[in-house]
Enzyme design. Structure first.
Site, PDB file in Angstrom:
ATOM      1  N   HIS A  74       1.456  -4.651 -14.517  1.00 14.08           N
ATOM      2  CA  HIS A  74       2.415  -5.321 -13.572  1.00 14.08           C
ATOM      3  C   HIS A  74       1.570  -6.222 -13.134  1.00 14.08           C
ATOM      4  CE1 HIS A  74       3.701  -5.863  -9.595  1.00 14.08           C
ATOM      5  NE2 HIS A  74       4.665  -5.190  -9.655  1.00 14.08           N
ATOM      6  N   TYR A 197       5.866  -7.779  -0.391  1.00  9.46           N
ATOM      7  CA  TYR A 197       5.099  -7.918   0.460  1.00  9.46           C
ATOM      8  C   TYR A 197       5.990  -8.482   1.829  1.00  9.46           C
ATOM      9  CZ  TYR A 197       0.404  -5.493  -2.292  1.00  9.46           C
ATOM     10  OH  TYR A 197       0.154  -4.477  -2.351  1.00  9.46           O
ATOM     11  N   PRO A 289      -4.150   2.467   2.621  1.00  9.54           N
ATOM     12  CA  PRO A 289      -3.579   1.997   0.955  1.00  9.54           C
ATOM     13  C   PRO A 289      -2.454   1.150   1.304  1.00  9.54           C
ATOM     14  CG  PRO A 289      -1.717   4.126   2.748  1.00  9.54           C
ATOM     15  CD  PRO A 289      -2.953   4.227   3.283  1.00  9.54           C
ATOM     16  N   LYS A 293      -5.875   0.990  -3.457  1.00  6.89           N
ATOM     17  CA  LYS A 293      -7.408   1.310  -3.691  1.00  6.89           C
ATOM     18  C   LYS A 293      -7.874   2.729  -3.782  1.00  6.89           C
ATOM     19  CE  LYS A 293      -8.453  -2.803  -4.048  1.00  6.89           C
ATOM     20  NZ  LYS A 293      -8.299  -3.914  -5.350  1.00  6.89           N
ATOM     21  N   TYR A 378      -7.589  -7.878  -5.620  1.00  6.19           N
ATOM     22  CA  TYR A 378      -5.961  -6.642  -5.656  1.00  6.19           C
ATOM     23  C   TYR A 378      -6.363  -6.413  -6.872  1.00  6.19           C
ATOM     24  CZ  TYR A 378      -0.865  -5.956  -5.390  1.00  6.19           C
ATOM     25  OH  TYR A 378      -0.117  -5.420  -5.029  1.00  6.19           O
TER      26      TYR A 378
END
Ligand code: RFL
Length: 381
Positions: A74, A197, A289, A293, A378
């Site tokens: 992804h 998001y 979350p 991570k 990220y």
């Protein structure tokens, strides 16, 4: 009766099971003591995004077969807000790395099976009630009654609700980020190709794949809210609003399989060790979350700790003495980026702060250097 082993491990989550597998690969005796049943640990849906470093640890140590077979790459995420949507192809930014999507419960299932195949010993349904860091001993209770297990070293991998971290007398730095999410699992394929998001005045909403049949959604909810106040209709209405499905296309609906409230909190111990007890994963440091991570830090710490235990058992205690110092900088960088994500995604604060947040989104949309910063943090750390 007292069980003796070399490395005693509290907890069979990603941290404990990766550690146990790596030690078994070195021929080191281990015993894992786990409160839940095998069925429970293998069905607990949580994380899904593994960074390249985690994927490396798993493949290098022969633990990645399931992930390589069923997981998928992804590398794009999307942001939606009042100014529309933009995508960041992070596989072409920063370090050019991607995530592997593989549900945590599948990883845990693989790790249990491999550990047993490597001759590992694991006690399910055994709740640790007492910890002695000086003798690396735990007391536990299971269906047969009280038990005691002792090792040369004790690894505290029993998560954020466990008991081992209380046996480390160092200060713990805590932060409640003041944000709560309703975490929802839906029995339907993902609706968008990318993690999405959405920034909305009603609150954040998120969409991320878990498996071809299951999708994770998040909805920001008021602190103190309860899952029972979110019947299916209300969840779908809020997701439609915040993800702006009128403009960007409908969601693939399915049964709501799970709904739970997650308070975004962080907690980092000043040190991860005390005498013969060493903490790893959520027991050592809890992370919100928001940047996915937690499981990744757990896997990386397990690798560092396995290497240090192996060296110590061969006579070199230096890596073990440096364990906290080795892990803490990475933990704090992950905390910093997770907080950065919280600030980016959640509409709290006054109008001035809202305007700043919007400007940050514009910068992320338009500024290559900002995109590279995002991409590197990220997937990485
Ligand atoms: P775990 O997985 O919590 O495992 C600890 C184990 O210890 C057992 N235990 C005990 N055993 C014996 N006696 C006791 N007294 C015990 N007390 C507890 C527990 O039963 C359990 O089996 O900790 P570990 O190994 O440190 O792993 C941490 C990760 O599970 C956690 O950081 C992640 O799930 C966080 N997280 C995510 N991380 C990612 O890297 N990527 C993600 O996409 C991601 N998504 C998430 C998440 C966490 C979430 N929640 C539930 C907070 C999404 C959500 C919704």
């Amino acid at each position: 009766m007292v069980d003796h082993t070399t490395v005693l491990i509290a907890g069979a989550g990603p941290a404990g099971l990766v550690l146990a597998n790596l030690l078994r690969a070195q021929g080191i005796d281990t015993l894992v003591v786990e409160r839940a049943t095998r069925e429970q640990v293998q069905t607990r849906a949580r994380a899904g995004f593994l960074g390249p470093n985690s994927a490396r640890v798993l493949t290098e140590h022969g633990l990645g077969a399931g992930m390589l077979h069923k997981g998928w790459s992804h590398g794009v995420c999307a942001f939606r807000g009042e100014d529309g949507e933009f995508e960041l192809d992070y596989s072409r930014l920063g370090t050019g790395e991607v995530h592997t999507v593989y549900p945590q419960q599948d990883l845990v299932t693989d790790l249990v099976a491999e550990y047993l195949a490597r001759g590992g010993d694991i006690r399910f349904g055994a709740t640790i009630t007492g910890v002695d860091p000086h003798t690396a001993t735990v007391r536990y209770r299971d269906e047969r009654g009280e038990g005691v297990a002792t090792g040369r070293f004790l690894a505290g991998c029993d998560g954020s609700n466990g008991v081992t971290r209380h046996a480390v007398p160092a200060r713990r730095l805590r932060q409640d980020h003041g944000v709560s999410w309703l975490a929802v699992l839906v029995g339907a394929p993902q609706s968008m190709a990318a993690v999405t998001y959405a920034v909305h005045d009603d609150g954040f909403a998120g969409h991320m794949a878990r498996s071809p049949e299951v999708t994770r959604y998040y909805l920001q909810v008021p602190p103190g809210d309860e899952p029972g106040r979110w019947p299916d209709d209300r969840i779908w209405a809020a997701l439609d609003d915040r993800l702006r499905t009128g403009a960007f296309g409908q969601l693939k609906r399915g049964p709501v399989l799970e709904r739970r409230i997650v308070r975004l909190r962080s907690e980092v111990g000043e040190t991860f060790q005390h005498d013969r007890l060493f903490l790893a994963g959520d027991a050592a440091s809890l992370i919100s979350p928001s940047a996915a991570k937690g499981a990744n830090l757990a896997i990386l710490e397990a690798e560092v700790l396995a290497t240090a235990f192996t060296a110590a058992l061969r006579g070199d205690e230096r890596p073990l003495a440096a364990y906290s110092r080795t892990c803490l900088p990475r933990v704090w960088r992950a905390q910093e980026f997770s907080r950065w994500m919280i600030d980016l995604l959640h509409p709290h604060g006054d109008d001035f702060q809202r305007a700043l947040r919007r400007a940050r989104l514009h910068s992320l949309r338009d500024c290559r250097a900002h995109q590279n910063f995002f991409a590197e943090h990220y997937v990485g750390i």
